[in-house]
Design a protein around this motif. Structure first.
Motif: not given
Length: 215
Positions: A79-84, A107-110, A9-23
């Protein structure tokens, strides 16, 4: 070993931009020669979190109260797309993130999230948008509840949403076990299978021994 995850049960932060990659989560130069666990939290979201002179960007949500204490991210699609890059998950974990709610992930980030004790939750985009709107309406004061045992999310207003998760991954998070530890739990079954296979197909195992000697 990952920290067990049961309820949060915690504070949540919305970061709603699409396609935030691992870089974006962590830049590659922060990992070169510095990929030691326990040192990466300060570099998470570095390009968003800091200004060119190295000072904090006051516009970035995780630099503002109460979002500095966020343990949950509510994120845009993919979220977390891009390089492994496992370091991306390490950096989020080290800045205190325990769960990420989104409509889809790289997928890899997941997979890396489960390996490192972060719970990634996939729900419909409408639910994600609703959670983000509630958090923004309360200016971060309204907390989100996550119950991994019941597989439910409770919004700041008390709305409850169910999510699905692979049973094996769920068990690993609940018990704080990574993939190796989960496999070792079935050591007796593996040994029994190997013994039965040797008895049923001894020629295969003889061939393997011969190959090992020749190597």
């Amino acid at each position: 070993m990952p920290k067990p995850f049961t309820k949060l049960n915690a504070v949540a932060a919305p970061i709603m931009r699409s396609n935030i990659d691992t870089d974006v989560v962590i830049r590659i130069e922060r990992l070169v020669g510095n990929s030691v666990r326990g040192t990466l939290g300060k570099w998470a979201f570095g390009s968003l979190r800091y200004l060119p002179d190295g000072s904090e960007n006051p516009e970035f949500i995780l630099n503002r109260e109460p979002y500095r204490q966020a343990e949950i991210l509510v994120t845009g699609p993919n979220f977390g797309c891009g390089s492994s890059r496992e370091g991306a998950v390490w950096s989020l974990q080290e800045m205190g993130i325990r769960a990420i709610i989104g409509s889809g992930f790289g997928d890899i980030f997941f997979a890396n999230c489960f390996q490192n004790g972060i719970l990634p939750i996939i729900v419909d985009k409408e639910i994600v948008d609703g959670l983000a709107a509630e958090v923004e309406h309360t200016q971060g004061a309204g907390r989100i509840g996550i119950d991994l045992e019941a597989q439910t999310i409770t919004s700041p207003s008390g709305k409850q949403h169910r999510f699905e998760i692979d049973l094996r991954r769920r068990a690993g998070l609940l018990e704080g076990l990574d993939e190796v530890a989960l496999t070792l739990q079935r050591d007796d079954e593996i040994r029994a299978f190997q013994a039965a296979d040797r008895a049923a197909r001894p020629w295969i195992h003889l061939a393997r021994k011969s190959a090992g000697k020749s190597a």
